[in-house]
Scaffold this motif. Structure first.
Motif, PDB file in Angstrom:
ATOM      1  N   MET A 254       0.824  -1.245  -0.023  1.00 44.41           N
ATOM      2  CA  MET A 254       0.020  -0.037   0.011  1.00 44.41           C
ATOM      3  C   MET A 254       0.808   1.098  -0.030  1.00 44.41           C
ATOM      4  N   SER A 255       0.281   2.234  -0.872  1.00 44.69           N
ATOM      5  CA  SER A 255       1.168   3.160  -0.999  1.00 44.69           C
ATOM      6  C   SER A 255       1.187   4.229   0.217  1.00 44.69           C
ATOM      7  N   GLN A 256       1.958   5.316   0.547  1.00 48.22           N
ATOM      8  CA  GLN A 256       1.829   6.279   1.505  1.00 48.22           C
ATOM      9  C   GLN A 256       0.551   7.061   1.336  1.00 48.22           C
ATOM     10  N   ILE A 257       0.097   7.443  -0.077  1.00 51.97           N
ATOM     11  CA  ILE A 257      -1.004   8.142  -0.131  1.00 51.97           C
ATOM     12  C   ILE A 257      -2.344   7.274   0.302  1.00 51.97           C
ATOM     13  N   ASP A 258      -2.296   5.890  -0.060  1.00 53.39           N
ATOM     14  CA  ASP A 258      -3.292   5.052   0.218  1.00 53.39           C
ATOM     15  C   ASP A 258      -3.520   5.008   1.708  1.00 53.39           C
ATOM     16  N   LEU A 259      -2.118   5.074   2.577  1.00 52.88           N
ATOM     17  CA  LEU A 259      -2.393   4.958   3.877  1.00 52.88           C
ATOM     18  C   LEU A 259      -2.908   6.286   4.678  1.00 52.88           C
ATOM     19  N   ILE A 260      -2.614   7.519   3.998  1.00 52.51           N
ATOM     20  CA  ILE A 260      -3.219   8.590   4.454  1.00 52.51           C
ATOM     21  C   ILE A 260      -4.653   8.573   4.402  1.00 52.51           C
ATOM     22  N   GLU A 261      -5.164   8.109   3.153  1.00 51.50           N
ATOM     23  CA  GLU A 261      -6.564   8.271   2.922  1.00 51.50           C
ATOM     24  C   GLU A 261      -7.398   7.164   3.818  1.00 51.50           C
ATOM     25  N   ALA A 262      -6.537   6.035   4.091  1.00 51.80           N
ATOM     26  CA  ALA A 262      -7.326   4.935   5.013  1.00 51.80           C
ATOM     27  C   ALA A 262      -7.470   5.603   6.442  1.00 51.80           C
ATOM     28  N   ARG A 263      -6.830   6.399   6.914  1.00 53.94           N
ATOM     29  CA  ARG A 263      -6.898   6.819   8.184  1.00 53.94           C
ATOM     30  C   ARG A 263      -8.256   7.497   8.536  1.00 53.94           C
ATOM     31  N   PRO A 264      -8.735   7.014   9.657  1.00 55.50           N
ATOM     32  CA  PRO A 264     -10.065   7.529   9.988  1.00 55.50           C
ATOM     33  C   PRO A 264     -10.019   9.161  10.243  1.00 55.50           C
ATOM     34  N   THR A 265     -10.980   9.808   9.779  1.00 57.95           N
ATOM     35  CA  THR A 265     -10.921  11.124  10.007  1.00 57.95           C
ATOM     36  C   THR A 265     -11.949  11.496  10.993  1.00 57.95           C
ATOM     37  N   THR A 266     -11.515  12.544  11.624  1.00 63.75           N
ATOM     38  CA  THR A 266     -12.496  13.274  13.038  1.00 63.75           C
ATOM     39  C   THR A 266     -13.673  13.860  12.266  1.00 63.75           C
ATOM     40  N   PRO A 267     -14.944  13.434  12.594  1.00 63.48           N
ATOM     41  CA  PRO A 267     -16.008  14.179  11.861  1.00 63.48           C
ATOM     42  C   PRO A 267     -16.060  15.656  12.200  1.00 63.48           C
ATOM     43  N   GLU A 268     -16.362  16.626  11.366  1.00 64.31           N
ATOM     44  CA  GLU A 268     -16.382  17.972  11.561  1.00 64.31           C
ATOM     45  C   GLU A 268     -17.489  18.392  12.305  1.00 64.31           C
ATOM     46  N   THR A 269     -17.385  19.243  13.131  1.00 67.67           N
ATOM     47  CA  THR A 269     -18.599  19.758  14.045  1.00 67.67           C
ATOM     48  C   THR A 269     -19.067  21.006  13.242  1.00 67.67           C
ATOM     49  N   LEU A 270     -20.349  21.471  13.692  1.00 64.35           N
ATOM     50  CA  LEU A 270     -20.989  22.663  13.268  1.00 64.35           C
ATOM     51  C   LEU A 270     -19.938  23.962  13.655  1.00 64.35           C
ATOM     52  N   THR A 271     -19.353  24.042  14.736  1.00 73.56           N
ATOM     53  CA  THR A 271     -18.655  24.965  15.079  1.00 73.56           C
ATOM     54  C   THR A 271     -17.299  25.017  14.236  1.00 73.56           C
ATOM     55  N   ASP A 272     -16.757  24.191  13.749  1.00 73.51           N
ATOM     56  CA  ASP A 272     -15.523  24.023  12.798  1.00 73.51           C
ATOM     57  C   ASP A 272     -16.294  24.604  11.547  1.00 73.51           C
ATOM     58  N   LEU A 273     -17.180  24.234  10.828  1.00 75.57           N
ATOM     59  CA  LEU A 273     -17.618  24.635   9.628  1.00 75.57           C
ATOM     60  C   LEU A 273     -17.923  26.157   9.639  1.00 75.57           C
ATOM     61  N   VAL A 274     -18.788  26.891  10.693  1.00 76.18           N
ATOM     62  CA  VAL A 274     -18.831  28.113  10.563  1.00 76.18           C
ATOM     63  C   VAL A 274     -17.788  28.769  11.145  1.00 76.18           C
ATOM     64  N   ALA A 275     -16.772  28.338  11.904  1.00 76.65           N
ATOM     65  CA  ALA A 275     -15.421  29.230  12.065  1.00 76.65           C
ATOM     66  C   ALA A 275     -14.773  29.168  10.698  1.00 76.65           C
ATOM     67  N   GLU A 276     -14.611  28.305   9.765  1.00 73.13           N
ATOM     68  CA  GLU A 276     -14.081  28.234   8.654  1.00 73.13           C
ATOM     69  C   GLU A 276     -14.913  28.980   7.522  1.00 73.13           C
ATOM     70  N   HIS A 277     -16.039  29.496   7.791  1.00 68.18           N
ATOM     71  CA  HIS A 277     -16.772  29.986   6.685  1.00 68.18           C
ATOM     72  C   HIS A 277     -17.405  29.305   5.734  1.00 68.18           C
ATOM     73  N   ARG A 278     -17.554  27.977   5.866  1.00 69.24           N
ATOM     74  CA  ARG A 278     -17.979  26.911   4.946  1.00 69.24           C
ATOM     75  C   ARG A 278     -19.679  26.981   5.256  1.00 69.24           C
ATOM     76  N   MET A 279     -20.116  27.819   4.664  1.00 71.03           N
ATOM     77  CA  MET A 279     -21.624  27.918   4.910  1.00 71.03           C
ATOM     78  C   MET A 279     -22.272  26.495   4.207  1.00 71.03           C
ATOM     79  N   ALA A 280     -21.971  26.618   2.858  1.00 71.43           N
ATOM     80  CA  ALA A 280     -22.551  25.508   2.139  1.00 71.43           C
ATOM     81  C   ALA A 280     -22.484  23.977   3.023  1.00 71.43           C
ATOM     82  N   ALA A 281     -21.422  23.695   3.375  1.00 73.88           N
ATOM     83  CA  ALA A 281     -21.197  22.553   4.245  1.00 73.88           C
ATOM     84  C   ALA A 281     -21.719  22.569   5.366  1.00 73.88           C
ATOM     85  N   ALA A 282     -21.816  23.674   6.260  1.00 73.06           N
ATOM     86  CA  ALA A 282     -22.658  24.003   7.449  1.00 73.06           C
ATOM     87  C   ALA A 282     -24.284  23.690   7.235  1.00 73.06           C
TER      88      ALA A 282
END
Length: 454
Positions: A1-29
């Protein structure tokens, strides 16, 4: 497995509403808000500061905004309202249930309360004003006045027609109070019974004629715990003349019990209760709620210092006694805290009354002596190894006496507080522990003087 595949396989922390609003990502919010139920959105809003919460709340459509708003605590509701424009403000408070609106206004600044009442329709204003007239913390404050009440002389078919005609304006139709011509409560009937009965059956044949009920001036906590005991999902609320004025619903009863239990836990831990979400409270805010109690306990702990100074001569003659002071006051404090916690809980759920004072004293005294005897057996063996049998006997006897005394004090103080109309939870475990520390040292040194003859 390549390094890129390993990075993609790592579990990601779910984004919270606080994160989305703080980053001004209103569509995602907006997508996040669309995927979550109202209570989850409310929890996220309560964790955010006023600006971020206001931005996120304005992304909700009207109906969903109302559902989320009613899930918030009054202090968080006020924070949201401050960021809304006049029309949005009026639409939101107009759509609230009257009982929820009244509780919010009780805790709102006078200016906000006046603005809310002025913007309501006449019908909603009348209902809200009537609820605000009940005492703080009463069942009348938490009940809903929007109720479908049935006369006894209806058939099932007529009763169901009335439910269909008036039910849309009521908060609940699962429990239907039955009243006489003077609107006095004579019983209740469940919607299920009406649906399953023959259309020609008289409502009077299905009525539960002696239902549990509360008076509007009764404590809301008392009414909520009555619902828990009777397994009712709605409790009729009447005035002093037994006229129906509303229903206490199960969702409000759960909130009442949760608030009461949260307050008791805070007081038992030696802290003042606070409003709002713990994660949204600032460091200095939390410190302010705890500081007063810690200062009081600090001054109370000076009793321990005074007692130690008084018996300084005894300690000089047998310095080994000092080794067991932490052990003894710790055991006594723990025994007292256990008894106090058990008694406060028993009072809260109605298992113990003020008239049970002497029964509780006798019961907890015996429990404490049994616990002290068990600890004394272990303490005797430990002390004999380190300091010899004579001081070991002092430690063992003291453990029995301290635990008996501590359990008695811990079980008695909440009941005495109740008799004096003080919240029993104020007689918290830290307060009992501090008192037992000082008196426990008196017991220890007195026992030492008698056993050792010093």
């Amino acid at each position: 497995m390549s390094q890129i595949d390993l990075i993609e396989a790592r579990p990601t922390t779910p984004e919270t509403l606080t994160d989305l609003v703080a980053e001004h990502r209103m569509a995602a919010a907006l997508d996040w808000l669309g995927d979550q139920p109202p209570h989850v959105i409310a929890d996220q809003l309560a964790r955010m500061d006023a600006v971020q919460a206001g931005v996120a709340f304005r992304l909700l459509d009207k109906d969903r905004a109302l559902a989320v708003f009613e899930e918030l605590e009054p202090v968080d509701q006020q924070q949201i309202l401050q960021g809304l424009r006049d029309q949005s403000f009026r639409d939101l408070v107009e759509g609230m249930a009257p009982d929820d609106r009244a509780r919010m206004l009780r805790e709102a600044p006078a200016k906000v309360a006046k603005k809310v009442l002025a913007g309501l329709s006449p019908r909603e204003r009348r209902m809200t004003a009537s609820l605000l007239g009940y005492p703080e913390g009463s069942a009348g404050q938490y009940m809903t006045p929007e109720v479908v009440a049935l006369p006894r002389n209806l058939t099932v078919a007529q009763a169901l027609a009335m439910v269909r005609a008036k039910g849309s304006a009521a908060e609940t139709v699962y429990t239907l109070p039955v009243v006489d011509s003077g609107r006095r409560l004579t019983g209740i009937v469940e919607l299920r019974e009406l649906v399953l009965a023959e259309p020609e059956t008289m409502v009077s044949e299905l009525v539960v004629t002696e239902p549990a009920f509360a008076r509007a001036t009764d404590a809301a906590e008392k009414a909520a715990r009555l619902m828990r005991e009777t397994n009712d999902i709605n409790l009729p609320v009447v005035d002093s003349e037994d006229r129906l004025v509303g229903l206490l619903t199960i969702d409000d009863a759960v909130e009442v019990i949760e608030a009461a239990d949260s307050e008791d836990v805070a007081r038992q831990a030696g802290s003042a209760p606070w409003e709002g979400h713990y994660m949204a409270a600032g460091v200095f805010q939390l410190a302010r709620y705890r500081a007063l109690w810690l200062m009081l306990l600090l001054f109370a702990a000076t009793l321990t210092v005074s007692v130690t100074g008084f018996f300084e001569g005894t300690l000089e003659q047998v310095a080994q006694l000092a080794l067991f002071i932490p052990l003894l006051i710790g055991a006594g404090g723990n025994a007292g805290a256990q008894a106090a916690t058990a008694c406060v809980r028993a009072l809260a759920v109605g298992e113990v009354r003020g008239s049970d004072l002497f029964k509780v004293i006798w019961r907890e005294c015996r429990v404490g002596l049994v616990l002290g005897s068990l600890l004394a057996a272990a303490g005797l063996a430990i002390a004999a190894v380190f300091v010899g049998p004579r001081i070991a006997v002092v430690v063992a006897v003291t453990l029995v006496l301290i635990c008996g005394w501590a359990a008695t004090i811990g079980g008695t103080m909440p009941l005495l507080a109740k008799k004096l109309r003080i919240d029993p939870a104020v007689v918290s475990a830290p307060m009992v522990t501090t008192l037992v520390d000082a008196t426990g040292l008196v017991i220890y040194f007195t026992t030492a003087k008698l056993v050792l003859g010093i």
